[in-house]
Design an enzyme around this catalytic site. Structure first.
Site, short mmCIF file in Angstrom:
data_model
loop_
_atom_site.label_atom_id
_atom_site.label_comp_id
_atom_site.label_asym_id
_atom_site.label_seq_id
_atom_site.Cartn_x
_atom_site.Cartn_y
_atom_site.Cartn_z
N SER A 223 0.84 -1.21 0.00
CA SER A 223 0.00 0.00 0.00
C SER A 223 0.87 1.25 0.00
O SER A 223 1.67 1.44 -0.92
CB SER A 223 -0.95 -0.04 1.20
OG SER A 223 -1.95 0.94 1.11
N ASP B 281 -10.50 -3.46 -5.11
CA ASP B 281 -9.92 -2.71 -3.99
C ASP B 281 -10.74 -1.44 -3.78
O ASP B 281 -10.77 -0.56 -4.64
CB ASP B 281 -8.46 -2.36 -4.33
CG ASP B 281 -7.73 -1.70 -3.16
OD1 ASP B 281 -8.39 -1.11 -2.29
OD2 ASP B 281 -6.49 -1.77 -3.14
N HIS C 180 -8.34 -4.73 -0.52
CA HIS C 180 -7.11 -4.00 -0.21
C HIS C 180 -6.28 -4.81 0.78
O HIS C 180 -6.63 -4.93 1.96
CB HIS C 180 -7.44 -2.62 0.36
CG HIS C 180 -6.23 -1.74 0.50
ND1 HIS C 180 -5.65 -1.10 -0.59
CD2 HIS C 180 -5.45 -1.42 1.56
CE1 HIS C 180 -4.61 -0.41 -0.19
NE2 HIS C 180 -4.46 -0.59 1.11
#
Length: 435
Positions: free
Chosen positions: A213, A348, A379
């Site tokens: 991320s 996501d 995610h």
């Protein structure tokens, strides 16, 4: 008269249960419709959509990593919902996470800050017999103690990798800040300090760089900032990053995929982290923060408001646009010339589909890049399992490991095929862009 009433009651009696049965059936049908639609149960399973160039290295990787070309099959009942995958990652992290034993390192920075990372030694020999280290950058506000990091570290150790995990500045609740600064979206200083330490402490090791991320943005930006940052780096893997904070800004204010709600929840978490270091961030003489900034923090309901009032000021950015422009990897990632695997999920809820044109275009342009886009995964979820219960290891963990092992094995063969394999020398022949 009474017989007429009895007849009426006799004929009406079965009508009421029938009506209630109809209501129940309608209610059940409605619930099932909502479940099927919300859980996306009718969605098919499919292999990732892979964007790459036909080079010897990429073809070798895809042959060596069948997980990239086979269906990703999430848990049947909830795994096709990006929201459930994301929520499970957010709340539980992983199932049955190990507790790897590491050594915490403290690195003094030039501005008075103290970077920390945790070092974990391998538990077996690597498949190639070489000394390989995973250098890992977690997601926003995360550190080595998060369950998904512990799971990946434990798996890496069992496969013969040493691991170094950055603890984002200010993320660990029991570590005080030593300067009025904490981690930001694209500051690479702490990651650079960790990698610099590892290069000196282990002069024989080579590195696999992994970012999750926000950490994906940081590692790709770091590698692209300077060609020397790529020395002794075998490859890089980025999972679920958004590539451009400026382009993501407007999408985070939209309600589709509940993105505005996620924005609020993430802002609330950031607010807690900042307030836990209020004395250091607002009380030091060298602090760039004012009382008004603290007031704005209390009322903030989005990451953008926090970034504008707090985060951009740590590095003196004039505006939110300037902050997002300069801290996004999209302006540096084209300078990365080591093998690069970019992984995202179509469902996501944090990364809008419009942002995925960035990695796709990069993979179409640069021969060292592979872009893998899954249909499901949420995610940082990517859970696998049967109907209900997920397995401890996720598809994401397995993909990173499979790719890393393939690159390491390719490097072992590289001296023998260097003359005949153009992809083996891509670091030296392409990517002369700006540093």
């Amino acid at each position: 008269m009474s017989s007429h009433n009895e007849g009426d009651s006799y004929t009406m009696a079965p009508e009421m249960p029938a009506m209630f049965d109809g209501m129940k059936l309608a209610a059940v049908a409605t619930v099932l419709y909502v479940i099927v639609r919300y859980l996306n149960l009718k969605s098919p399973t499919a292999p990732p959509d892979i964007t790459f160039q036909d080079t010897p290295l990429n073809l070798y990787i895809l042959k060596s990593c069948p997980i990239l070309t086979k269906d990703y099959i999430p848990p049947l009942l909830w795994g096709k919902s990006g929201h459930f995958q994301t929520a499970l990652y957010g709340k539980m992290g992983r199932v049955g996470s190990p507790h790897p034993n590491g050594l915490r390192k403290y690195l003094p920075m030039q501005d008075g800050a103290t970077a920390t990372f945790d070092l974990f030694e391998p538990l077996s020999d690597h498949i190639t017999g070489d000394d390989i280290t995973m250098v890992i950058c977690p997601g926003i506000g995360n550190h080595s103690e998060k369950h998904y990091i512990r799971t990946f570290v434990g798996y890496s150790q069992s496969q013969g990798y040493r691991c170094a995990v950055l603890n984002h500045l200010g993320a660990l609740p029991n570590i005080e800040l030593t300067s009025p600064r904490m981690f930001t979206y694209g500051c690479t200083w702490e990651f650079a300090a960790m990698l610099g330490y590892m290069k000196k402490a282990f002069p024989q090791t080579q590195f696999i760089v992994v970012g999750f991320s926000l950490g994906g943005n940081i590692v790709c930006k770091f590698l692209g900032e300077n060609r020397t940052n790529q020395e002794r780096v075998l490859c890089c893997v980025s999972v679920c990053q958004g590539y451009s904070a400026l382009r993501a800004q407007d999408t985070f204010l939209q309600w589709d995929q509940c993105r505005r709600l996620y924005n609020f929840l993430m802002a609330d978490n950031m607010k807690k982290i900042i307030l836990s270091h209020r004395g250091s961030l607002f009380g030091m003489n060298s602090s760039k923060m004012k009382d008004a900034d603290l007031s704005h923090l209390y009322t903030a309901t989005s990451l953008m408001q926090i970034d504008d009032n707090i985060m951009r000021k740590f590095h003196g950015h004039d505006s939110l646009k300037d902050y997002y422009e300069k801290e996004s990897c999209v302006h540096y990632i084209h300078n990365v010339n080591v093998p690069l695997l970019l992984v995202n999920s179509s469902d996501d809820p944090l990364v809008h589909q419009s942002l995925l044109t960035i990695p796709r275009a990069l993979a179409e342009k640069k021969s060292n890049v592979i872009f893998a886009l899954t249909l499901h995964g949420g995610h940082l979820g990517f859970f696998e399992g049967a109907a209900l219960f997920p397995q401890p290891l996720t598809w994401m963990d397995k993909v990173i490991m499979s790719y890393a092992n393939a690159i390491c094995q390719w490097e072992r063969k590289r001296p023998a095929c260097q003359a005949s394999c153009p992809a083996a020398t891509h670091q030296d022949t392409e990517g002369k862009g700006e540093a």
